[in-house]
Design a protein around this motif. Structure first.
Motif, short mmCIF file in Angstrom:
data_model
loop_
_atom_site.label_atom_id
_atom_site.label_comp_id
_atom_site.label_asym_id
_atom_site.label_seq_id
_atom_site.Cartn_x
_atom_site.Cartn_y
_atom_site.Cartn_z
N GLY A 37 36.78 -16.62 -24.17
CA GLY A 37 36.00 -16.05 -25.39
C GLY A 37 34.69 -16.35 -25.14
O GLY A 37 33.64 -15.67 -25.72
N GLU A 38 34.17 -17.52 -24.75
CA GLU A 38 32.83 -17.75 -24.27
C GLU A 38 32.34 -16.98 -23.57
O GLU A 38 31.05 -16.63 -23.58
N ASP A 39 32.78 -16.74 -22.30
CA ASP A 39 32.27 -15.83 -21.31
C ASP A 39 32.19 -14.45 -21.99
O ASP A 39 31.30 -13.57 -21.63
N GLN A 56 22.50 -25.55 -22.47
CA GLN A 56 23.60 -26.19 -23.16
C GLN A 56 25.04 -26.00 -22.58
O GLN A 56 25.97 -26.32 -23.29
N GLU A 57 25.00 -25.60 -21.34
CA GLU A 57 26.27 -25.17 -20.51
C GLU A 57 27.06 -26.62 -20.82
O GLU A 57 26.39 -27.42 -20.22
N THR A 58 28.24 -26.34 -20.80
CA THR A 58 29.29 -27.63 -20.42
C THR A 58 30.32 -27.48 -19.35
O THR A 58 30.74 -26.09 -19.30
N MET A 79 21.33 -13.04 -16.44
CA MET A 79 22.37 -14.08 -16.48
C MET A 79 21.28 -15.39 -16.38
O MET A 79 20.90 -15.91 -15.90
N PRO A 80 21.76 -16.04 -17.67
CA PRO A 80 20.82 -17.39 -17.83
C PRO A 80 21.65 -18.56 -17.14
O PRO A 80 21.01 -19.82 -17.11
N ARG A 81 23.01 -18.55 -16.51
CA ARG A 81 23.58 -19.52 -16.01
C ARG A 81 23.77 -19.18 -14.54
O ARG A 81 23.40 -18.18 -14.29
N TYR A 82 24.49 -20.06 -13.92
CA TYR A 82 24.88 -19.84 -12.25
C TYR A 82 25.78 -18.74 -12.38
O TYR A 82 25.69 -17.77 -11.71
N ARG A 83 26.83 -18.64 -13.40
CA ARG A 83 27.90 -17.59 -13.42
C ARG A 83 28.89 -17.58 -14.52
O ARG A 83 28.69 -18.75 -15.31
N GLU A 93 30.22 -30.33 -7.40
CA GLU A 93 28.88 -30.03 -7.55
C GLU A 93 28.57 -28.80 -8.39
O GLU A 93 29.00 -27.88 -7.79
N LYS A 94 28.24 -28.89 -9.50
CA LYS A 94 28.15 -27.85 -10.33
C LYS A 94 26.76 -28.08 -11.24
O LYS A 94 26.69 -29.11 -11.84
#
Length: 745
Positions: free
Chosen positions: A392-394, A275-277, A378-382, A269-270
């Motif tokens: 690199g992405e983080d 556009q996060e993958t 922070m635009p995402r959960y984490r 459950e994520k």
């Protein structure tokens, strides 16, 4: 033999009268529906009265109230005999923070010397474990003689808290009682102090759930022993991991779980944002599919209609803010109130992380401001920083967050140094700060977006959904096709869950207003004369959508269901009414408006309402078709094969009438029968053409309607919605803008 990857799953929600025996009686029906796997909510022992089972007391005992281990074994064996696999929902993140939790009770009695102390995510550096259980401040309860120490427990009301095993077990006076309380491994506090007085990691802002340290190999072993046994015995065929973002190291958790169960599929459950993958390195076959539900709703939303809805909403309500502004405000509110305890802890952790950093001197207020901005931006959960540092992405994401946060602060020095410590933790203090910041950022986004701004920003509730973005209700062909191209056959596709804010058919009622924007505006303005003066236009617009979403349900219970939802919506929005301080006047006004609207529509059904519902029924059938035909496999939430109109929990967890569902195949004409028939048809096609659905390429096009085409080795399947088509079709219904056709060759 059970195929490890389902062709279709059927979600079972246990408790509230749903037991293993009850589901065992429905296996034949579920199999004949075209299902390959049951997908089970948590089965482990939960506190008495639990309505959902996610508040597990410990995953070591199958809940006797469901039938115990013997009942589960019978269900599993019967399911396998019927040809159904079993996917089990597990909850590694937390257990119930209640005195029924025997591991916790042992910690209360023995403190850090308890063998179970390492199981729980407790900050012992802040002193004894805080228990915010008291109905009144402790001094008042002592003075009134409402606390009694005897027989190894401290008692008040029906509550009995274990006393330290090494101290006195009774008290003869108030002073003795105060001395006894100071000697405990815990500190009782008034429940209102949970905002800033707790010392355990919670699930979101739910103090009654305590975080588990499954990153510790011994804790993982203890909490997964029975789970692994059930899989290895052949009783369970796959796992669904609840709230994986709450863990300290989701990737590391999967790297421990997956090798322990080779060849067993694991779903997570994520919530993927924008556009996060999903990280391809994660050892999982996919998510549970909220991003797919979002895509379906966006494909079915009318682009031009949304622009008109926006104009009508702003003209009617007078609200000018965009959703991002509403979300930022909500995040600040949540940090100030609901997650203030977590913010206090982060300030302390950040102070420790910067203690040896000679390039910055940071006081508690500077740290608080910097941390607030980091979390808000922070635009995402984490992110997923671990002992190796950020990917690199983080790193790029953290740099962007730090730059945005810095632009909002008078001095950027503290926030930039914190960013460096997060990207590459060097010390244990760095790591502790990075881990907790990541856990809190997910809780903040969930509470601020789904449970606050999603109720405040009422423009188009179809997009105010788990995993969706209220300000992105439509999708371009390019984005949709990129998503489909990246999707695996093992990914789950859902449209309803126990957590969705509106069930699939209620959501399509709301999607339908984008196809009838002017008609919906007339419905609202006509209803305006029924509204009490104290009810703002924001809530009038919201309530008309809610009544529309449930219209046609049992009239004997409809008003009560809507009243319950009004209360939840108002209190979750946290503008006028609150769970801790309800405003009975505004809640009563909402209910009176709801009742008046129901009465009005019953006496004179508006033509606009009939038109919206007719379109909504067609949209629901298109949604079924997309769910079954998109890459991945469909999940049917119990009862969702028929008409399923519900609002957020507990409304979406009401009992299922299995007799009604069984009769749909032979019942009278109507929406429910058509939906069930289409579901059966497409699930049978998926079962019989498994290779095609596993491998076929997909392409969608939105051009005067919607077309989905899948092709493999000269064979093709095509779905069209919203435009007339000619020729032979596997399924055809409706006409004009509501036409749905599915062709297979």
């Amino acid at each position: 033999m059970i195929n490890p990857i389902p062709s279709a799953t059927y979600r079972i929600q246990f408790r509230e009268g749903v037991t293993f025996e009850r589901i065992e009686k429905q296996l034949r029906y579920i199999k004949e529906l075209g299902i390959s796997h049951l997908y089970l909510s948590p089965i482990f022992r939960a506190p008495a009265g639990s309505t959902h089972g996610y508040d597990v007391l410990g995953p070591t005992v199958v809940d006797p109230s469901l039938g115990g281990i013997e009942g589960f074994e019978r269900l599993a064996q019967s399911a396998h005999t019927t040809g159904l696999g079993l996917i089990l929902d597990i909850v590694p993140n937390h257990t119930a923070f209640v005195l029924e939790n025997q591991w916790l009770a042992d910690v209360l009695r023995h403190g850090q010397a308890s063998e179970y102390a390492p199981y729980f995510d407790i900050d012992w550096s802040r002193g004894p474990l805080v228990l915010p259980f008291l109905p009144e401040p402790i001094g008042q309860m002592i003075s009134l003689g409402q606390l009694q120490a005897r027989s190894g427990y401290l008692e008040f009301g029906e509550t009995r808290v274990p006393l330290s095993a090494t101290g006195p077990q009774a008290a003869q006076s108030s002073q003795d009682l105060e001395d006894l309380l100071r000697a405990q491994h815990w500190r009782l506090r008034h429940w209102e102090t949970e905002r800033d007085g707790i010392t355990h990691r919670r699930f979101f802002n739910v103090t009654s759930l305590i975080g588990m340290r499954v990153e510790d190999p011994d804790v993982f072993a203890a909490t997964h022993k029975l789970i692994l046994k059930l899989v290895r015995q052949g009783l369970v065929d796959g796992l669904r991991v609840d709230h994986i973002d709450g863990l300290s190291d989701p990737k590391g958790y999967l790297e421990r779980l997956s090798p322990a169960l080779p060849d067993t599929p694991i779903w997570v459950e994520k919530i993927l944002v924008g556009q996060e993958t999903l990280d391809p390195a994660w050892k999982t076959v996919g998510t549970t599919g909220y991003e797919a539900a979002r895509l379906i709703a966006r494909l079915l939303t009318d682009r031009d209609g949304i622009a008109r809805i926006d104009t009508h909403w702003r003209n009617y309500t007078g609200l000018g803010e965009n959703f991002r502004e509403a979300l930022t405000t909500a995040k600040r509110d949540i940090l100030q109130f609901d997650l203030s305890a977590e913010l206090h802890q982060l300030v302390n952790l950040a102070d420790a992380a910067l203690a040896d950093d000679g390039s910055v001197e940071a006081g508690p207020e500077a740290l608080r401001e910097a941390i607030c901005e980091l979390l808000i931006c922070m635009p995402r959960y984490r992110t997923y920083v671990d002992a190796k540092g950020a990917s690199g992405e983080d790193k790029s994401l953290i740099d962007a967050i730090v730059d945005q946060a810095a632009s909002r602060l008078r001095s950027s020095r503290v926030v930039r140094r914190l960013g460096e410590h997060i990207k590459q933790p060097v010390t244990d203090s760095d790591m502790r700060f990075a881990i907790r910041l990541q856990q809190v950022s997910g809780a903040l986004l969930a509470k601020a977006q789904e449970d606050t701004a999603g109720f405040r920003w009422s423009r188009y509730l179809a997009a105010n959904e788990v995993g969706a973005e209220p300000d992105e209700p439509t999708v371009s062909d390019a984005e949709a096709n990129a998503f489909l191209a990246s999707r695996r056959a093992s990914e789950m596709t859902l449209t309803s869950t126990h957590d969705t804010k509106r069930s699939e058919d209620s959501r399509m009622r709301l999607v339908a207003i984008s196809h009838h924007a002017d008609a919906f505006d007339r419905l609202v303005r006509d209803a305006d004369r029924l509204a009490p003066a104290e009810l703002s236009p924001r809530w009038r617009w919201y309530i008309v959508q809610s009544v529309l979403a449930l219209w046609g349900e049992d009239p004997h219970t409809l008003a009560d269901r809507l009243h319950q939802h009004n209360q939840k919506a108002l209190r979750e929005a946290k503008l006028e009414s609150f769970w801790t301080k309800p405003d009975e006047q505004i809640e009563s006004a909402a209910d009176r408006f709801t009742d008046a609207l129901l009465s009005e529509w019953r006496d004179r059904t508006p033509g606009e309402l009939s038109a919206i519902i007719e379109t909504a029924n067609a949209l629901s059938l298109a949604q079924v078709a997309l769910k079954c035909l998109l890459p991945g496999f469909p999940d049917i939430y119990r009862g969702g094969e028929g008409a399923f109109f519900a609002l957020t929990d507990p409304d979406n967890r009401l009992a299922v009438d299995w007799d009604v569902l069984a009769k749909l195949a032979a019942g009278a004409e109507g929406f429910a029968r058509h939906k069930a028939a289409l579901t059966r048809l497409l699930l049978a096609l998926r079962r019989d053409e498994a290779d095609f659905f596993d491998k076929a390429l997909s392409h969608v096009q939105q051009d005067h309607g919607l077309t989905l085409r899948r092709a493999l080795n000269g064979r093709a399947l095509q779905l069209t919605f919203g435009k007339e088509t000619e020729g032979h079709a596997l399924w055809r219904s409706g006409a004009g803008r509501s036409a749905l056709a599915i062709a297979w060759a």
